[in-house]
Design a protein around this motif. Sequence first.
Motif, PDB file in Angstrom:
ATOM      1  N   ILE A  46       0.816  -1.216   0.005  1.00 45.23           N
ATOM      2  CA  ILE A  46       0.130   0.214  -0.029  1.00 45.23           C
ATOM      3  C   ILE A  46       0.878   1.328   0.113  1.00 45.23           C
ATOM      4  O   ILE A  46       1.614   1.517   0.896  1.00 45.23           O
ATOM      5  N   ASP A  47       0.980   2.007  -0.990  1.00 45.12           N
ATOM      6  CA  ASP A  47       1.772   3.112  -1.133  1.00 45.12           C
ATOM      7  C   ASP A  47       0.876   4.420  -1.220  1.00 45.12           C
ATOM      8  O   ASP A  47       0.303   4.946  -2.169  1.00 45.12           O
ATOM      9  N   GLU A  48       0.545   5.134  -0.235  1.00 44.39           N
ATOM     10  CA  GLU A  48      -0.167   6.421  -0.054  1.00 44.39           C
ATOM     11  C   GLU A  48      -1.532   6.411  -0.423  1.00 44.39           C
ATOM     12  O   GLU A  48      -2.030   7.330  -0.925  1.00 44.39           O
ATOM     13  N   VAL A  49      -2.181   5.135  -0.623  1.00 44.42           N
ATOM     14  CA  VAL A  49      -3.335   5.124  -1.365  1.00 44.42           C
ATOM     15  C   VAL A  49      -4.350   5.612  -0.372  1.00 44.42           C
ATOM     16  O   VAL A  49      -5.524   6.079  -0.734  1.00 44.42           O
ATOM     17  N   LEU A  50      -4.191   6.010   0.958  1.00 45.84           N
ATOM     18  CA  LEU A  50      -5.143   6.822   1.778  1.00 45.84           C
ATOM     19  C   LEU A  50      -5.316   8.151   1.431  1.00 45.84           C
ATOM     20  O   LEU A  50      -6.082   8.908   2.180  1.00 45.84           O
ATOM     21  N   ALA A  51      -4.682   8.620   0.417  1.00 45.88           N
ATOM     22  CA  ALA A  51      -4.688   9.975  -0.020  1.00 45.88           C
ATOM     23  C   ALA A  51      -5.881  10.275  -0.913  1.00 45.88           C
ATOM     24  O   ALA A  51      -6.171  11.085  -1.638  1.00 45.88           O
ATOM     25  N   VAL A  52      -6.650   8.990  -1.301  1.00 44.47           N
ATOM     26  CA  VAL A  52      -7.390   8.982  -2.454  1.00 44.47           C
ATOM     27  C   VAL A  52      -8.865   9.597  -1.879  1.00 44.47           C
ATOM     28  O   VAL A  52      -9.121   9.345  -0.639  1.00 44.47           O
ATOM     29  N   GLY A  53      -9.797  10.299  -2.582  1.00 43.85           N
ATOM     30  CA  GLY A  53     -10.830  10.796  -2.213  1.00 43.85           C
ATOM     31  C   GLY A  53     -10.883  11.710  -1.222  1.00 43.85           C
ATOM     32  O   GLY A  53      -9.945  12.247  -1.018  1.00 43.85           O
ATOM     33  N   ASP A  54     -12.098  12.149  -0.697  1.00 39.34           N
ATOM     34  CA  ASP A  54     -12.241  12.858   0.314  1.00 39.34           C
ATOM     35  C   ASP A  54     -12.227  12.306   1.700  1.00 39.34           C
ATOM     36  O   ASP A  54     -11.785  11.244   1.797  1.00 39.34           O
ATOM     37  N   GLU A  55     -12.096  12.900   2.812  1.00 41.22           N
ATOM     38  CA  GLU A  55     -11.571  12.630   4.094  1.00 41.22           C
ATOM     39  C   GLU A  55     -12.501  11.507   4.469  1.00 41.22           C
ATOM     40  O   GLU A  55     -12.107  10.540   5.277  1.00 41.22           O
ATOM     41  N   ALA A  56     -14.027  11.559   4.295  1.00 36.37           N
ATOM     42  CA  ALA A  56     -14.792  10.207   4.541  1.00 36.37           C
ATOM     43  C   ALA A  56     -14.492   8.983   3.974  1.00 36.37           C
ATOM     44  O   ALA A  56     -14.407   7.971   4.639  1.00 36.37           O
ATOM     45  N   PHE A  57     -13.932   9.109   2.742  1.00 36.63           N
ATOM     46  CA  PHE A  57     -13.610   7.882   1.976  1.00 36.63           C
ATOM     47  C   PHE A  57     -12.300   7.599   2.426  1.00 36.63           C
ATOM     48  O   PHE A  57     -11.998   6.218   2.758  1.00 36.63           O
ATOM     49  N   LEU A 112      -9.345   3.263   5.565  1.00 35.38           N
ATOM     50  CA  LEU A 112      -8.387   2.825   6.699  1.00 35.38           C
ATOM     51  C   LEU A 112      -9.146   1.722   7.441  1.00 35.38           C
ATOM     52  O   LEU A 112      -8.706   0.930   8.185  1.00 35.38           O
ATOM     53  N   SER A 113     -10.563   2.076   7.822  1.00 35.73           N
ATOM     54  CA  SER A 113     -11.501   1.238   8.407  1.00 35.73           C
ATOM     55  C   SER A 113     -11.553  -0.217   7.913  1.00 35.73           C
ATOM     56  O   SER A 113     -11.432  -1.008   8.506  1.00 35.73           O
ATOM     57  N   TYR A 114     -11.496  -0.338   6.420  1.00 32.62           N
ATOM     58  CA  TYR A 114     -11.503  -1.513   5.789  1.00 32.62           C
ATOM     59  C   TYR A 114     -10.234  -2.361   5.957  1.00 32.62           C
ATOM     60  O   TYR A 114      -9.936  -3.589   6.146  1.00 32.62           O
ATOM     61  N   LEU A 115      -9.189  -1.599   5.823  1.00 36.89           N
ATOM     62  CA  LEU A 115      -7.751  -2.070   6.018  1.00 36.89           C
ATOM     63  C   LEU A 115      -7.459  -2.624   7.431  1.00 36.89           C
ATOM     64  O   LEU A 115      -6.923  -3.506   7.858  1.00 36.89           O
ATOM     65  N   GLU A 116      -8.260  -1.832   8.461  1.00 39.87           N
ATOM     66  CA  GLU A 116      -8.109  -2.316   9.898  1.00 39.87           C
ATOM     67  C   GLU A 116      -8.849  -3.541  10.068  1.00 39.87           C
ATOM     68  O   GLU A 116      -8.329  -4.319  10.867  1.00 39.87           O
ATOM     69  N   GLN A 117      -9.949  -3.959   9.436  1.00 35.87           N
ATOM     70  CA  GLN A 117     -10.754  -5.188   9.318  1.00 35.87           C
ATOM     71  C   GLN A 117      -9.755  -6.397   8.930  1.00 35.87           C
ATOM     72  O   GLN A 117      -9.896  -7.315   9.340  1.00 35.87           O
ATOM     73  N   MET A 118      -9.186  -6.095   7.661  1.00 38.01           N
ATOM     74  CA  MET A 118      -8.283  -6.927   7.140  1.00 38.01           C
ATOM     75  C   MET A 118      -7.261  -7.315   8.104  1.00 38.01           C
ATOM     76  O   MET A 118      -6.752  -8.569   8.447  1.00 38.01           O
ATOM     77  N   LYS A 119      -6.742  -6.264   8.942  1.00 36.26           N
ATOM     78  CA  LYS A 119      -5.595  -6.448   9.889  1.00 36.26           C
ATOM     79  C   LYS A 119      -5.950  -7.482  10.979  1.00 36.26           C
ATOM     80  O   LYS A 119      -5.135  -8.492  11.263  1.00 36.26           O
ATOM     81  N   LYS A 120      -7.207  -7.325  11.378  1.00 36.09           N
ATOM     82  CA  LYS A 120      -7.760  -7.907  12.603  1.00 36.09           C
ATOM     83  C   LYS A 120      -7.701  -9.535  12.282  1.00 36.09           C
ATOM     84  O   LYS A 120      -7.571 -10.271  13.108  1.00 36.09           O
ATOM     85  N   LYS A 121      -7.959  -9.750  11.124  1.00 34.16           N
ATOM     86  CA  LYS A 121      -8.233 -11.045  10.635  1.00 34.16           C
ATOM     87  C   LYS A 121      -6.921 -11.968  10.527  1.00 34.16           C
ATOM     88  O   LYS A 121      -6.737 -13.035  10.859  1.00 34.16           O
ATOM     89  N   GLN A 122      -5.893 -10.998  10.527  1.00 33.65           N
ATOM     90  CA  GLN A 122      -4.352 -11.726  10.637  1.00 33.65           C
ATOM     91  C   GLN A 122      -4.053 -12.788   9.439  1.00 33.65           C
ATOM     92  O   GLN A 122      -3.198 -13.612   9.566  1.00 33.65           O
ATOM     93  N   PHE A 136       2.925  -0.902   4.190  1.00 37.12           N
ATOM     94  CA  PHE A 136       2.303   0.355   4.228  1.00 37.12           C
ATOM     95  C   PHE A 136       3.410   1.311   3.993  1.00 37.12           C
ATOM     96  O   PHE A 136       4.118   1.535   5.080  1.00 37.12           O
ATOM     97  N   VAL A 137       3.139   2.118   2.971  1.00 38.68           N
ATOM     98  CA  VAL A 137       4.307   3.304   2.838  1.00 38.68           C
ATOM     99  C   VAL A 137       3.301   4.598   2.770  1.00 38.68           C
ATOM    100  O   VAL A 137       2.513   4.695   2.265  1.00 38.68           O
ATOM    101  N   SER A 138       3.929   5.576   3.840  1.00 37.09           N
ATOM    102  CA  SER A 138       2.999   6.659   4.010  1.00 37.09           C
ATOM    103  C   SER A 138       3.749   7.650   4.765  1.00 37.09           C
ATOM    104  O   SER A 138       4.577   7.354   5.469  1.00 37.09           O
ATOM    105  N   HIS A 139       3.533   8.893   4.396  1.00 36.42           N
ATOM    106  CA  HIS A 139       4.261  10.025   5.176  1.00 36.42           C
ATOM    107  C   HIS A 139       3.208  10.687   6.420  1.00 36.42           C
ATOM    108  O   HIS A 139       3.536  11.417   7.224  1.00 36.42           O
ATOM    109  N   ASN A 140       2.016   9.801   6.400  1.00 41.56           N
ATOM    110  CA  ASN A 140       1.021  10.056   7.428  1.00 41.56           C
ATOM    111  C   ASN A 140       1.488   9.584   8.791  1.00 41.56           C
ATOM    112  O   ASN A 140       1.488   8.257   8.831  1.00 41.56           O
ATOM    113  N   GLU A 141       2.094  10.169   9.943  1.00 43.02           N
ATOM    114  CA  GLU A 141       2.716   9.699  10.857  1.00 43.02           C
ATOM    115  C   GLU A 141       1.293   9.205  11.851  1.00 43.02           C
ATOM    116  O   GLU A 141       1.591   8.214  12.396  1.00 43.02           O
TER     117      GLU A 141
END
Length: 247
Positions: free
Chosen positions: A170-181, A186-196, A202-207
Amino acid sequence: MNPVIDFKHVSKEYIMGDDRTFKELVPNILKGKSWASKYQAIDDVSFRITQGETVGFIGKNGAGKSTILKLIAGVTYPTKGEVIVSQPVAPLIELGAGFHHELSGFENIYLNAAILGMHKKEIENCIDSIISFSELEKFIHAPVKRYSSGMYMRLAFSIAIHVNSPILLIDEVLAVGDEAFQKKCLSYLEQMKKKQDKTIIFVSHNEEAVTEFCDRAILLDRGKVLADDTPRNTFIIYHKLPDHSNA
């Protein structure tokens, strides 16, 4: 636990041409003059990532993050060392690179998903979910050349997350769309993470996103690994780095 991604003393050099024109190139070759220089993108990098980990890569511009992703994806190969990736990879980088601007969003779902390795039956089974997640139901049959950049990236992201691969890049894809999207992504990715069941790079400048989302963070600087620790500890070192924006 055996790693699913294993970098062993990996270095990557790129050849950079110095001559601007063919007219300048030929005389220099005949004179035996060097016509290119080398750029060291990655320098003796080693790390291991195990199944189910979520690992962030951070660093200033030119640190080597994109090269790491390309090496994992198999887009490029190391000059030295060994890259071992033991599971299929779904790269959420350069989203929408396979889109055809004259085709509709609906048609591009089939085209782009096929490029990402999905079979027709797989696409048919999840196409409604792809459209629903993108929130583009009203525009799905319009040519993508009429889409805004946000709409374009929404569709591309929605396709990519439905690719059934155990490793996600994942390369800075959380920059897509508006804030709600962005929050929805991120919520979708969190769900994927929880399933392990997926390993996420994940590459991002967003600390904030890296700190909240990742198990650990690897700091790159001019092609070298400076830190591999918890995201908070790694960002402490990151903030002490000089600006290499001209590198």
